[in-house]
Design a protein around this motif. Structure first.
Motif, PDB file in Angstrom:
ATOM      1  N   ASP A   1      51.012  40.619  52.551  1.00 11.10           N
ATOM      2  CA  ASP A   1      51.557  39.475  51.850  1.00 11.10           C
ATOM      3  C   ASP A   1      50.484  38.592  51.214  1.00 11.10           C
ATOM      4  O   ASP A   1      50.782  37.708  50.439  1.00 11.10           O
TER       5      ASP A   1
ATOM      6  N   VAL B   1      47.784  36.716  49.062  1.00 11.99           N
ATOM      7  CA  VAL B   1      47.556  36.666  47.615  1.00 11.99           C
ATOM      8  C   VAL B   1      46.214  36.061  47.241  1.00 11.99           C
ATOM      9  O   VAL B   1      45.560  36.563  46.321  1.00 11.99           O
ATOM     10  N   VAL B   2      45.811  34.983  47.896  1.00  9.23           N
ATOM     11  CA  VAL B   2      44.712  34.183  47.359  1.00  9.23           C
ATOM     12  C   VAL B   2      43.388  34.955  47.375  1.00  9.23           C
ATOM     13  O   VAL B   2      42.720  35.080  46.340  1.00  9.23           O
TER      14      VAL B   2
ATOM     15  N   LEU C   1      43.559  37.773  44.919  1.00 10.82           N
ATOM     16  CA  LEU C   1      43.426  37.398  43.512  1.00 10.82           C
ATOM     17  C   LEU C   1      41.958  37.378  43.090  1.00 10.82           C
ATOM     18  O   LEU C   1      41.607  37.777  41.979  1.00 10.82           O
ATOM     19  N   PHE C   2      41.099  36.890  44.003  1.00 15.68           N
ATOM     20  CA  PHE C   2      39.675  36.821  43.671  1.00 15.68           C
ATOM     21  C   PHE C   2      39.009  38.190  43.742  1.00 15.68           C
ATOM     22  O   PHE C   2      38.122  38.491  42.949  1.00 15.68           O
TER      23      PHE C   2
ATOM     24  N   PRO D   1      51.172  41.840  46.041  1.00 16.77           N
ATOM     25  CA  PRO D   1      51.350  40.407  45.773  1.00 16.77           C
ATOM     26  C   PRO D   1      50.609  39.944  44.511  1.00 16.77           C
ATOM     27  O   PRO D   1      51.118  39.086  43.786  1.00 16.77           O
TER      28      PRO D   1
ATOM     29  N   MET E   1      52.649  40.917  41.658  1.00 15.52           N
ATOM     30  CA  MET E   1      53.792  40.001  41.571  1.00 15.52           C
ATOM     31  C   MET E   1      53.362  38.678  40.937  1.00 15.52           C
ATOM     32  O   MET E   1      54.062  38.129  40.091  1.00 15.52           O
ATOM     33  N   TYR E   2      52.202  38.175  41.368  1.00 15.87           N
ATOM     34  CA  TYR E   2      51.664  36.924  40.821  1.00 15.87           C
ATOM     35  C   TYR E   2      51.506  37.048  39.311  1.00 15.87           C
ATOM     36  O   TYR E   2      51.945  36.196  38.545  1.00 15.87           O
TER      37      TYR E   2
END
Lengths: 288, 295
Positions: free
Chosen positions: A228, A230-231, A234-235, A245, A248-249
């Motif tokens: 789950d 994301v943060v 993302l990086f 995720p 999805m973002y």
């Protein structure tokens, strides 16, 4: 209520029954007043709303995020399962989550065992270190990890993802396992030893079966956390490694792709399912 | 605790467990090393970089004060955190109180409901709020029904707040519930029989007894809210951004680790200060553990 009080404090019984139920009921219609009921209903609504809209949305026939959908279809599930990008993101996420769950369970399980059994100086400091990733603002953790991983060439690599997610999953795993270990009756070890069991036999036949549910919960927690997250993802993402995720973002921020509705529903079902497994196993054991 | 176990066991076996206990101590080493290398070092590194990049000194921090935006965003972030914690408390307190008053069966149901945000995937949750808060979304429609048009929460701090409150509710309800459960209800009856009206018994007896749980829940929610990135990024707007968005932009668009580190350090200091103040009154780590293990 009064039943519970009598159950926990048997000594107090004689003085109570005549007074308490009437006093509790005074001014209340048998339990909660309407004001309290309204607030509880409102809070429940806030808690339930997101989950309640995600699943119907995934069966929408439209191409926008309009809710409620005007007509129904399975097109977004079709789009999810036939899209190479979505399927690759799903596969990546599941693989990474399994690796994270294994790593975090081994590291966290050993740490919980050590913290529970050993008495040594600096124990409090180590507990704080383990819990710290939960307290330090998550964006700060993500950016710090990204900063050093750029130098260590770990961004966009599976091992980078596994490390990043394991850092964040460890507090959960250790806490869950410490809770499970604190309910462990250690006289059982002594009993086994008295009956002639070697430490290894005791560990395998007594300790392992008793802590298995805690280990399973820890594993499930770490798996779901990574699936789950994301943060950090993302990086660390790269064109080669994009987790579900992150996909999805991007489907909300970059392209308006309603396939996310299907992905969200699947994610909700999958996470609930994984977290429920240890609970069911535990219940089955206790009824056996 | 371990000492009492040893003394309770027969003398002959007392020695073996002690050496084994020392052995077991090594079990914590891998996780400790792992966290030192992959958590503590990166954190220390970014703080270090905030004082050394691009040049050694306090430049990043003075810049932060002077640029006219950062301070404004920092204040907005702190205020949002306080509002989220206050709203969460306002919803969670009655909810937790109700949990102590209903039948065990209803209590189980309420526990499941309050845990829903934990069980719902983060992206799914944010996507759901995106749909609910958009123009002509359910919230907008519901307010139109009672004659208030144009309630579009998407792209505003209010929209971010609502979504944050939902996900923070379990962190507030669970510690509150376990705190309230420990309050002896007979104290209220005692106050009543001494002539206190219900509200006064509540304010003077119940409320003070539940205060430690309130304080730790409030702080936990406030602290956790400070680090949220995805929710403000998806539901907020760049015009009303919060510190996490600013940090993310500094890093991903400008690779300005010095500036991001300075912002991160400020956030960290606020977190530690809040923890320090509250730790004088309550045991926050047990609250965190309660929330995590869903007790």
């Amino acid at each position: 209520m009064s039943k519970e009080a009598t159950a926990t404090e048997p000594d107090a019984v004689p003085a109570e029954p005549a007074v308490e139920p009437a006093a509790l009921r005074a001014g209340k219609d048998g339990g909660l007043g309407w004001g309290l009921k309204t607030v509880v209903a409102l809070t429940s609504l806030v808690l339930i709303a997101p989950t309640a809209v995600v699943i119907p949305m995934s069966f929408s026939g439209g191409t926008t995020f309009a809710f409620p959908p005007k007509d129904w279809s399975l097109r977004w599930y079709e789009s999810f399962f036939t899209s190479e990008a979505w399927m690759r993101a799903l596969l990546t996420s599941v693989q990474l989550a399994l690796l994270v769950a294994v790593t975090a369970t081994v590291l966290g399980g050993a740490a919980a065992f050590g913290l529970n059994r050993a008495g040594f100086p600096g124990r409090g400091a180590i507990r704080s270190l383990v819990m710290a990733p939960l307290i330090v603002p998550s964006i700060v953790v993500a950016v710090s990890i990204y900063g050093v991983f750029l130098r260590w060439h770990l961004t966009g690599t599976p091992i980078g993802f596994v490390i990043g997610h394991t850092v964040m999953a460890l507090p959960f795993v250790v806490t869950v396992m410490l809770t499970s270990l604190s309910g462990y009756d250690r006289t059982l070890d002594t009993a086994a030893a008295t009956l002639g069991a070697t430490p290894l036999t005791t560990f395998l036949r007594i300790t392992v079966p008793l802590i298995a549910p805690g280990v399973m919960s820890g594993f499930a927690f770490a798996f779901v956390y990574s699936l789950d997250e994301v943060v950090i993802a993302l990086f660390l993402q790269s064109p080669d490694i994009t987790t579900l995720p992150v996909k999805m973002y991007n489907s909300i921020t970059l392209e308006i792709d309603p396939t996310i509705a299907a992905a969200s529903s699947l994610m909700v079902v999958a996470t609930s399912f994984v977290l429920l497994i240890p609970q069911f196993v535990r219940r089955k054991r206790s009824t056996r | 605790m371990s000492a009492s176990t040893v003394s309770a066991s027969p003398v002959s076996t007392a020695r073996a467990p002690r050496s084994r206990r020392r052995l077991v101590g090594w079990f914590i080493l891998p996780a400790t090393a792992f966290l030192l290398v992959f958590f503590a070092y990166p954190l220390g590194n970014i703080i270090w970089r905030s004082f050394t990049e691009p040049s050694t000194g306090l430049e990043n921090y003075t810049e932060l004060l002077k640029d006219g935006v950062s301070v404004k965003i920092l204040v907005r972030t702190l205020v949002t955190g306080l509002i989220v914690a206050a709203c969460t408390l306002a919803l969670a307190y009655p909810y937790a109180y109700a949990m102590t008053r209903v039948s065990p069966r209803a209590r189980n149901l309420m526990t499941v409901v309050v845990l829903l945000p934990f069980w719902t995937s983060m992206m799914a949750r944010n996507f759901a709020w995106y749909m609910l808060e958009q123009r002509d979304g359910l919230i907008d429609d519901a307010f139109s029904l009672i004659g208030i048009d144009g309630v579009v929460l998407l792209g505003s701090v209010a929209g971010v707040t609502v979504a944050m409150v939902q996900v923070m509710l379990p962190f507030m309800v669970l510690p509150l519930y376990s705190g309230m459960e420990g309050i002896d209800k007979r104290l209220l009856n005692a106050a009543g029989s001494l002539g206190a009206p219900r509200w006064r018994a509540f304010v003077q007896v119940y409320l003070p007894l539940s205060l430690p749980a309130v304080l730790s829940g409030f702080t936990l929610v406030f602290i956790l809210t400070l680090g949220f990135y995805v929710t403000p990024a998806l539901l907020g707007s760049p015009q009303q951004s919060l510190i996490p968005q600013l940090i993310a932009t500094r890093v991903s668009d400008l690779l300005d680790f010095g500036g991001a580190g300075a912002l991160g350090s400020v956030l960290l200091v606020v977190t530690l200060l809040a923890l320090f103040v509250v730790s004088r009154f309550v045991n926050l780590s047990s609250t965190t553990e309660k929330a995590v293990t869903h007790e």
